[in-house]
Write a protein that holds these residues in place. Structure first.
Motif, PDB file in Angstrom:
ATOM      1  N   ALA A  44       0.776  -1.257   0.029  1.00 28.39           N
ATOM      2  CA  ALA A  44       0.035  -0.106   0.131  1.00 28.39           C
ATOM      3  C   ALA A  44       0.838   1.264   0.008  1.00 28.39           C
ATOM      4  O   ALA A  44       0.468   2.306  -0.388  1.00 28.39           O
ATOM      5  N   ASP A  45       2.180   1.160   0.439  1.00 28.98           N
ATOM      6  CA  ASP A  45       2.943   2.194   0.698  1.00 28.98           C
ATOM      7  C   ASP A  45       3.598   2.794  -0.730  1.00 28.98           C
ATOM      8  O   ASP A  45       3.893   3.775  -0.708  1.00 28.98           O
ATOM      9  N   PHE A 114      -8.328   7.086  13.125  1.00 32.29           N
ATOM     10  CA  PHE A 114      -8.802   8.556  12.979  1.00 32.29           C
ATOM     11  C   PHE A 114      -8.057   9.348  13.495  1.00 32.29           C
ATOM     12  O   PHE A 114      -7.965  10.660  13.228  1.00 32.29           O
ATOM     13  N   ALA A 115      -7.093   8.992  14.428  1.00 31.72           N
ATOM     14  CA  ALA A 115      -5.988   9.952  14.952  1.00 31.72           C
ATOM     15  C   ALA A 115      -5.078  10.507  13.979  1.00 31.72           C
ATOM     16  O   ALA A 115      -4.582  11.604  13.702  1.00 31.72           O
ATOM     17  N   THR A 116      -4.916   9.370  13.019  1.00 31.09           N
ATOM     18  CA  THR A 116      -4.119   9.472  11.702  1.00 31.09           C
ATOM     19  C   THR A 116      -4.562  10.681  10.890  1.00 31.09           C
ATOM     20  O   THR A 116      -4.019  11.488  10.028  1.00 31.09           O
ATOM     21  N   THR A 117      -6.059  10.117  10.553  1.00 33.52           N
ATOM     22  CA  THR A 117      -6.728  11.175   9.397  1.00 33.52           C
ATOM     23  C   THR A 117      -7.198  12.297   9.880  1.00 33.52           C
ATOM     24  O   THR A 117      -7.457  13.155   9.225  1.00 33.52           O
ATOM     25  N   GLY A 118      -7.397  12.359  10.984  1.00 31.42           N
ATOM     26  CA  GLY A 118      -7.999  13.472  11.780  1.00 31.42           C
ATOM     27  C   GLY A 118      -9.465  13.830  11.167  1.00 31.42           C
ATOM     28  O   GLY A 118      -9.907  14.911  11.228  1.00 31.42           O
ATOM     29  N   LEU A 125      -4.170  10.693   2.917  1.00 35.19           N
ATOM     30  CA  LEU A 125      -4.229  10.617   4.406  1.00 35.19           C
ATOM     31  C   LEU A 125      -4.802   9.213   4.765  1.00 35.19           C
ATOM     32  O   LEU A 125      -4.089   8.680   5.576  1.00 35.19           O
ATOM     33  N   ASN A 126      -5.801   8.942   4.035  1.00 36.07           N
ATOM     34  CA  ASN A 126      -6.614   7.629   4.609  1.00 36.07           C
ATOM     35  C   ASN A 126      -5.567   6.405   4.414  1.00 36.07           C
ATOM     36  O   ASN A 126      -5.671   5.488   5.102  1.00 36.07           O
ATOM     37  N   ARG A 127      -5.113   6.480   3.079  1.00 37.96           N
ATOM     38  CA  ARG A 127      -4.134   5.424   2.825  1.00 37.96           C
ATOM     39  C   ARG A 127      -2.901   5.326   3.830  1.00 37.96           C
ATOM     40  O   ARG A 127      -2.557   4.189   4.402  1.00 37.96           O
ATOM     41  N   ASP A 128      -2.560   6.656   4.279  1.00 38.04           N
ATOM     42  CA  ASP A 128      -1.476   6.462   5.282  1.00 38.04           C
ATOM     43  C   ASP A 128      -1.919   5.861   6.680  1.00 38.04           C
ATOM     44  O   ASP A 128      -1.081   5.132   7.335  1.00 38.04           O
TER      45      ASP A 128
END
Length: 160
Positions: A44-45, A114-118, A125-128
């Motif tokens: 995915a990265d 959700f902490a990663t995407t905010g 951002l969702n992939r990360d």
């Protein structure tokens, strides 16, 4: 669906070979699932264009396969040394701990995501966040593998 098919295959193999391999079977399942999560995270990265349904099939099936190898025989291994008169209470405690672990794991995974995407709908951002969750869960599976050394080598009361 692919995860479930992999889990069914892993559980079937575990049911047929748990007596011979016991704790090693659970540890192999945890390593297979952890390695498949790492592979999926690296895949995915690399970029969204490479992340097709066909490309995701093998890692997702392997994640399910590894989890299936762990899920089936875990109760037998965890309760192997419990005296017969305490088996009912120990089984209830085991099942309660499993349900609590699933609920807590789901909540913490969502929290990390959700902490990663905010809460952003941004695809990158969702992939990360997805990759972060895969690494987080894969790392916990590796820790679970290490903790499995505390389980008896055999599911019956033959000892270590």
């Amino acid at each position: 669906m692919l995860l479930s098919l992999g889990e069914l295959a892993g559980a079937t193999i575990a049911a047929k070979s748990a007596g011979r391999f016991a704790r090693r079977l659970l540890q192999a399942g945890a390593l297979v699932a952890s390695a498949a999560m790492a592979t999926h995270g690296l895949q995915a990265d690399r970029g969204q264009a490479d992340l097709t349904l066909v490309a995701m099939t093998a890692p997702v099936i392997l994640i399910g396969f590894g989890l299936g190898m762990v899920g089936g025989p875990l109760a037998d291994m965890s309760l192997a040394r419990v005296p017969h008169e305490d088996a009912g209470s120990a089984s209830g405690l085991f099942n309660t701990a499993m349900h609590l672990g699933l609920a807590l794991g789901t909540a913490l995974t969502a929290l990390v995501f959700f902490a990663t995407t905010g809460g952003s709908p941004d695809a990158a951002l969702n992939r990360d966040a997805f990759i972060t969750v895969l690494w987080w869960v894969g790392s916990l599976l590796a820790l679970m593998w290490a903790l499995m050394f505390c389980l008896p080598k055999q599911a019956n009361n033959q000892g270590d």
